[in-house]
Design a protein around this motif. Sequence first.
Motif, PDB file in Angstrom:
ATOM      1  N   UNK A 156       0.920  -1.219  -0.057  1.00 41.33           N
ATOM      2  CA  UNK A 156       0.268   0.003  -0.160  1.00 41.33           C
ATOM      3  C   UNK A 156       0.946   1.119   0.071  1.00 41.33           C
ATOM      4  N   UNK A 157       2.077   1.312   0.851  1.00 46.81           N
ATOM      5  CA  UNK A 157       2.767   2.276   0.880  1.00 46.81           C
ATOM      6  C   UNK A 157       4.235   1.766   1.271  1.00 46.81           C
ATOM      7  N   UNK A 158       5.262   2.328   0.657  1.00 46.97           N
ATOM      8  CA  UNK A 158       6.604   2.056   0.528  1.00 46.97           C
ATOM      9  C   UNK A 158       7.481   3.098   1.206  1.00 46.97           C
ATOM     10  N   UNK A 159       7.871   2.835   2.419  1.00 51.18           N
ATOM     11  CA  UNK A 159       8.996   3.819   2.810  1.00 51.18           C
ATOM     12  C   UNK A 159      10.035   3.383   3.606  1.00 51.18           C
ATOM     13  N   UNK A 160      11.177   4.195   3.995  1.00 53.19           N
ATOM     14  CA  UNK A 160      12.169   3.867   4.451  1.00 53.19           C
ATOM     15  C   UNK A 160      12.615   4.381   5.925  1.00 53.19           C
ATOM     16  N   UNK A 161      13.225   3.711   6.696  1.00 57.00           N
ATOM     17  CA  UNK A 161      13.613   4.375   7.920  1.00 57.00           C
ATOM     18  C   UNK A 161      15.140   4.106   7.867  1.00 57.00           C
ATOM     19  N   UNK A 218      22.995  -1.994  18.358  1.00 54.56           N
ATOM     20  CA  UNK A 218      22.106  -2.665  19.325  1.00 54.56           C
ATOM     21  C   UNK A 218      20.759  -2.163  19.319  1.00 54.56           C
ATOM     22  N   UNK A 219      20.284  -1.278  18.421  1.00 54.03           N
ATOM     23  CA  UNK A 219      18.831  -0.852  18.171  1.00 54.03           C
ATOM     24  C   UNK A 219      18.136  -2.063  17.696  1.00 54.03           C
ATOM     25  N   UNK A 220      16.940  -2.472  18.161  1.00 58.73           N
ATOM     26  CA  UNK A 220      16.148  -3.680  17.703  1.00 58.73           C
ATOM     27  C   UNK A 220      15.198  -3.250  16.607  1.00 58.73           C
ATOM     28  N   UNK A 221      14.707  -4.087  15.749  1.00 58.65           N
ATOM     29  CA  UNK A 221      14.071  -4.130  14.721  1.00 58.65           C
ATOM     30  C   UNK A 221      12.734  -3.417  15.021  1.00 58.65           C
ATOM     31  N   UNK A 222      12.059  -4.268  16.324  1.00 57.64           N
ATOM     32  CA  UNK A 222      11.005  -3.935  16.792  1.00 57.64           C
ATOM     33  C   UNK A 222      10.766  -2.363  17.200  1.00 57.64           C
ATOM     34  N   UNK A 265      12.548   0.229  15.732  1.00 54.89           N
ATOM     35  CA  UNK A 265      12.538   0.890  14.386  1.00 54.89           C
ATOM     36  C   UNK A 265      11.055   0.964  13.805  1.00 54.89           C
ATOM     37  N   UNK A 266      10.532  -0.436  13.956  1.00 55.54           N
ATOM     38  CA  UNK A 266       9.179  -0.435  13.298  1.00 55.54           C
ATOM     39  C   UNK A 266       8.160   0.393  14.244  1.00 55.54           C
ATOM     40  N   UNK A 267       8.279   0.274  15.574  1.00 55.84           N
ATOM     41  CA  UNK A 267       7.507   1.092  16.270  1.00 55.84           C
ATOM     42  C   UNK A 267       7.753   2.631  16.282  1.00 55.84           C
ATOM     43  N   UNK A 268       8.781   3.133  15.863  1.00 56.44           N
ATOM     44  CA  UNK A 268       9.217   4.413  15.690  1.00 56.44           C
ATOM     45  C   UNK A 268       8.494   4.791  14.371  1.00 56.44           C
ATOM     46  N   UNK A 313       5.908   3.330  12.904  1.00 58.80           N
ATOM     47  CA  UNK A 313       4.328   3.451  13.034  1.00 58.80           C
ATOM     48  C   UNK A 313       3.963   4.644  13.952  1.00 58.80           C
ATOM     49  N   UNK A 314       4.775   5.116  14.919  1.00 61.18           N
ATOM     50  CA  UNK A 314       4.419   6.210  15.593  1.00 61.18           C
ATOM     51  C   UNK A 314       4.204   7.538  14.664  1.00 61.18           C
ATOM     52  N   UNK A 315       5.340   7.472  13.981  1.00 64.01           N
ATOM     53  CA  UNK A 315       5.436   8.621  13.100  1.00 64.01           C
ATOM     54  C   UNK A 315       4.189   8.681  12.071  1.00 64.01           C
ATOM     55  N   UNK A 316       3.816   7.566  11.488  1.00 65.92           N
ATOM     56  CA  UNK A 316       2.612   7.412  10.628  1.00 65.92           C
ATOM     57  C   UNK A 316       1.303   7.829  11.352  1.00 65.92           C
ATOM     58  N   UNK A 317       1.309   7.412  12.559  1.00 68.33           N
ATOM     59  CA  UNK A 317      -0.097   7.752  13.456  1.00 68.33           C
ATOM     60  C   UNK A 317      -0.020   9.206  13.805  1.00 68.33           C
ATOM     61  N   UNK A 318       1.138   9.666  14.162  1.00 69.54           N
ATOM     62  CA  UNK A 318       1.252  11.106  14.372  1.00 69.54           C
ATOM     63  C   UNK A 318       0.987  12.277  13.202  1.00 69.54           C
ATOM     64  N   UNK A 319       1.524  11.671  12.268  1.00 67.18           N
ATOM     65  CA  UNK A 319       1.665  12.748  11.117  1.00 67.18           C
ATOM     66  C   UNK A 319       0.615  12.398   9.902  1.00 67.18           C
ATOM     67  N   UNK A 320      -0.187  11.308   9.945  1.00 63.92           N
ATOM     68  CA  UNK A 320      -1.193  11.008   8.847  1.00 63.92           C
ATOM     69  C   UNK A 320      -2.445  10.665   9.633  1.00 63.92           C
ATOM     70  N   UNK A 321      -3.427  10.479   8.691  1.00 63.59           N
ATOM     71  CA  UNK A 321      -4.660   9.696   9.196  1.00 63.59           C
ATOM     72  C   UNK A 321      -4.735   8.215   8.854  1.00 63.59           C
ATOM     73  N   UNK A 322      -3.536   7.799   8.162  1.00 65.32           N
ATOM     74  CA  UNK A 322      -3.495   6.464   7.589  1.00 65.32           C
ATOM     75  C   UNK A 322      -3.473   5.482   8.767  1.00 65.32           C
TER      76      UNK A 322
END
Length: 175
Positions: free
Chosen positions: A44-49, A78-82, A84-87, A89-98
Amino acid sequence: MKTLFLITARGGSKGIPDKNLKEIGGLSLIGFKAISAQRSKYCTRLMISTDSPEIQTVARKFGVEVPFTRPAELATDTASSVDVVAHAMEWVESETDEKYDAVMLLEPSSPFTRSVDYDNAIELMLERDANLVVGMREVPINSVYVGAFDGQGRITEIIDKLRDKPSYQRQDSEQ
């Protein structure tokens, strides 16, 4: 099924500097991920972190969205993928209505994953009503022969494993 495809690619690889920008057959690892993701019927959407401006530039060339720069604390080895994904998703939820039904984590270090593999994973998740699907494959070689190079480019880790086995034969290992 609304699926966010998220490429995770930090810039500071210690083992192979600029690993995510390395090319195979003229195509970067980022490029492989972008192309296969875009061909998936579920993307649906492709983005990079990423924390790397160079990786961001390459990602944009392949049509990947670069909506933010990954924070330094999530760009360590040492940062976990979990996290990174959470970050993301938090960005998507705070910056978009998606809202998304799923996130497809795309790691450039496995460049040969095909779009059909992504499609099959999502279909398996739906079919089994699963929360998570992890792609794996059996390795055709015995793991005693797998290891990292040391600081001088030697295979010390592999040699040490073999030394621990006084009379090692491939047939003695579990298959």
